[in-house]
Design an enzyme around this catalytic site. Structure first.
Site, PDB file in Angstrom:
ATOM      1  N   LYS A  15       1.102  -1.399   0.195  1.00 42.04           N
ATOM      2  CA  LYS A  15       0.059   0.350   0.463  1.00 42.04           C
ATOM      3  C   LYS A  15       0.265   1.289  -0.147  1.00 42.04           C
ATOM      4  CE  LYS A  15      -3.290  -3.042   2.841  1.00 42.04           C
ATOM      5  NZ  LYS A  15      -4.586  -2.589   2.931  1.00 42.04           N
ATOM      6  N   GLU A 100      -9.158  -0.743  -2.442  1.00 46.94           N
ATOM      7  CA  GLU A 100      -9.168   0.487  -1.634  1.00 46.94           C
ATOM      8  C   GLU A 100      -8.990   1.554  -2.650  1.00 46.94           C
ATOM      9  OE1 GLU A 100      -5.337  -0.079  -0.003  1.00 46.94           O
ATOM     10  OE2 GLU A 100      -6.740  -0.917   1.942  1.00 46.94           O
ATOM     11  N   GLU A 170     -11.107 -10.729  -1.793  1.00 51.51           N
ATOM     12  CA  GLU A 170     -10.614  -9.813  -0.919  1.00 51.51           C
ATOM     13  C   GLU A 170     -12.026  -9.533  -0.399  1.00 51.51           C
ATOM     14  OE1 GLU A 170      -5.967  -8.870  -0.570  1.00 51.51           O
ATOM     15  OE2 GLU A 170      -7.142  -6.533  -1.376  1.00 51.51           O
ATOM     16  N   GLY A 176      -7.017  -4.408   6.395  1.00 50.35           N
ATOM     17  CA  GLY A 176      -6.788  -3.687   7.430  1.00 50.35           C
ATOM     18  C   GLY A 176      -7.953  -3.739   8.380  1.00 50.35           C
TER      19      GLY A 176
HETATM   20  C1  PEP Z   1      -4.745  -6.188   1.407  1.00 50.64           C
HETATM   21  O1  PEP Z   1      -4.248  -4.584   1.303  1.00 50.64           O
HETATM   22  O2  PEP Z   1      -4.996  -6.045  -0.377  1.00 50.64           O
HETATM   23  C2  PEP Z   1      -4.879  -6.877   2.327  1.00 50.64           C
HETATM   24  C3  PEP Z   1      -5.240  -8.009   2.597  1.00 50.64           C
HETATM   25  O3  PEP Z   1      -4.358  -6.082   3.530  1.00 50.64           O
HETATM   26  P1  PEP Z   1      -4.932  -6.993   5.322  1.00 50.64           P
HETATM   27  O4  PEP Z   1      -3.833  -8.041   5.270  1.00 50.64           O
HETATM   28  O5  PEP Z   1      -3.766  -5.819   5.891  1.00 50.64           O
HETATM   29  O6  PEP Z   1      -6.321  -6.897   5.278  1.00 50.64           O
END
Ligand code: PEP
Length: 256
Positions: A15, A100, A170, A176
Site C-alpha cells: 500500500k 482501496e 478480498e 485492514g
Molecule cells: C490488502 O491490502 O490487500 C489486504 C488484504 O490488507 P490486510 O492484509 O491488511 O487486510
C-alpha cells in the site's frame, strides 16, 4: 486434487508504506527467510520504491509488482503510471482493482477491465482483486457481486491470456480491519470465482487459475485459510510489512 496443479502465490501489498530506503531494508530482511520457498513470493510496492525493490531482490526468488497501472500508454493523465513504464523497468506483476482504489479513487469494474487490458498488452501478470462490502454480505449478495466483478474485469480477456491472471478474493470488510473471513467463507467464494471462470472459459482454465484470499491474513490464520482446496495463496497487506510474519505465511503456503 486440482490445488496441486496450481502455483501457490503469496503476494505482499505494501500500500502507501515504506520509503525507498525502508524498502531496501525490509526486502533484505524478507529475502533470507523466504529463499527456499516453493511457492511464488511477490512484493507489490509503491511506484517510487519499484527500482529499489528490483535492485534489492536481483539475486533472490522475490518478484516485484506494482499496485496499479493506467489503461493508456502515455498522455495527459497527471499522477498516473502506465503499463508501458512498468514493463520497461522490468516489473512483472501489477495489482488491479484493489478495493482501496475502488473505494477512494473512483475505480469501477469498467476501468478495472481497461487497466487489465493495458497490463496484459505489456506482458504484465495481473493480480485482479474482487470482493464484497459488508452490507452486500449481509444482504446475501456476495456471490452476485463477486461474479459480476469477475465477469466485467475479464471482458475481452482471451483463454491464452488467462495464464497471466491471478485473482484475489478480498472481502472489503476484512481488509485492514483485523476481521478475517473464516476458512469456509474464503473457500466458498474462491470456489464461486473458479466456477465463474469455468463458465466464461472452461474447467481446465478454471482449475489452472490461482485464486488468492486477502483480508487480514496473518501468521496465525494463514495455515487454515491456505489448507482449503480453492484457496491458492494470499494477498497480504499489514502482515507483509513484518518480515517474520510474511515469511510465516509463505511457509504456510508451502505446507498446504
Ligand atoms: C490488502 O491490502 O490487500 C489486504 C488484504 O490488507 P490486510 O492484509 O491488511 O487486510
Amino acid at each position: 486434487m486440482n490445488k496441486q496443479l496450481r502455483t501457490a502465490i503469496i503476494a505482499g501489498n505494501w500500500k502507501m508504506n515504506k520509503t525507498p530506503s525502508q524498502t531496501k531494508e525490509l526486502l533484505e530482511q524478507i529475502a533470507p527467510l523466504t529463499k527456499d520457498a516453493k511457492c511464488e513470493v511477490i512484493a507489490c510496492v509503491p511506484f517510487v520504491d519499484l527500482q529499489t525493490a528490483l535492485d534489492a531482490t536481483k539475486d533472490t526468488n522475490i518478484k516485484i509488482g506494482a499496485e496499479n497501472c493506467h489503461w493508456e500508454e502515455s498522455g495527459a493523465f497527471t499522477g498516473e503510471i502506465s503499463a508501458v513504464m512498468l514493463k520497461e523497468m522490468g516489473i512483472k506483476y501489477v495489482i488491479i482493482g484493489h478495493s482501496e482504489r475502488r473505494q477512494y479513487f473512483g475505480e469501477t469494474d469498467l476501468t478495472v477491465n481497461k487497466r487489465i487490458r493495458a497490463a496484459l498488452n505489456n506482458g504484465l501478470k495481473v493480480i485482479l482483486c474482487v470482493g464484497e462490502l459488508k452490507e452486500q454480505r449481509e444482504q446475501n449478495i456476495t456471490a452476485e457481486i463477486v461474479s459480476m466483478q469477475t465477469k466485467i474485469a475479464l471482458m475481452g480477456i482471451s483463454e491464452a491470456e488467462m495464464k497471466n491472471i491471478i485473482i484475489a478474493y478480498e472481502p472489503v470488510w476484512a481488509i485492514g480491519t483485523g476481521l478475517t473471513a473464516t476458512a469456509d467463507q474464503a473457500q466458498e467464494v474462491c470456489k464461486i470465482i473458479r466456477d465463474v471462470i469455468a463458465s466464461m472459459y472452461n474447467q481446465d482454465i478454471a482449475n489452472a487459475t490461482t485464486i488468492q484470499y486477502g483480508g487480514s491474513m496473518n501468521d496465525k490464520n494463514a495455515d487454515e485459510l491456505l489448507s482449503k482446496e480453492d484457496v491458492d495463496g494470499g494477498l497480504i497487506g499489514g502482515a507483509s510489512l513484518i518480515a517474520e510474519k510474511f515469511a510465516a505465511i509463505v511457509k504456510a503456503a508451502d505446507n498446504n
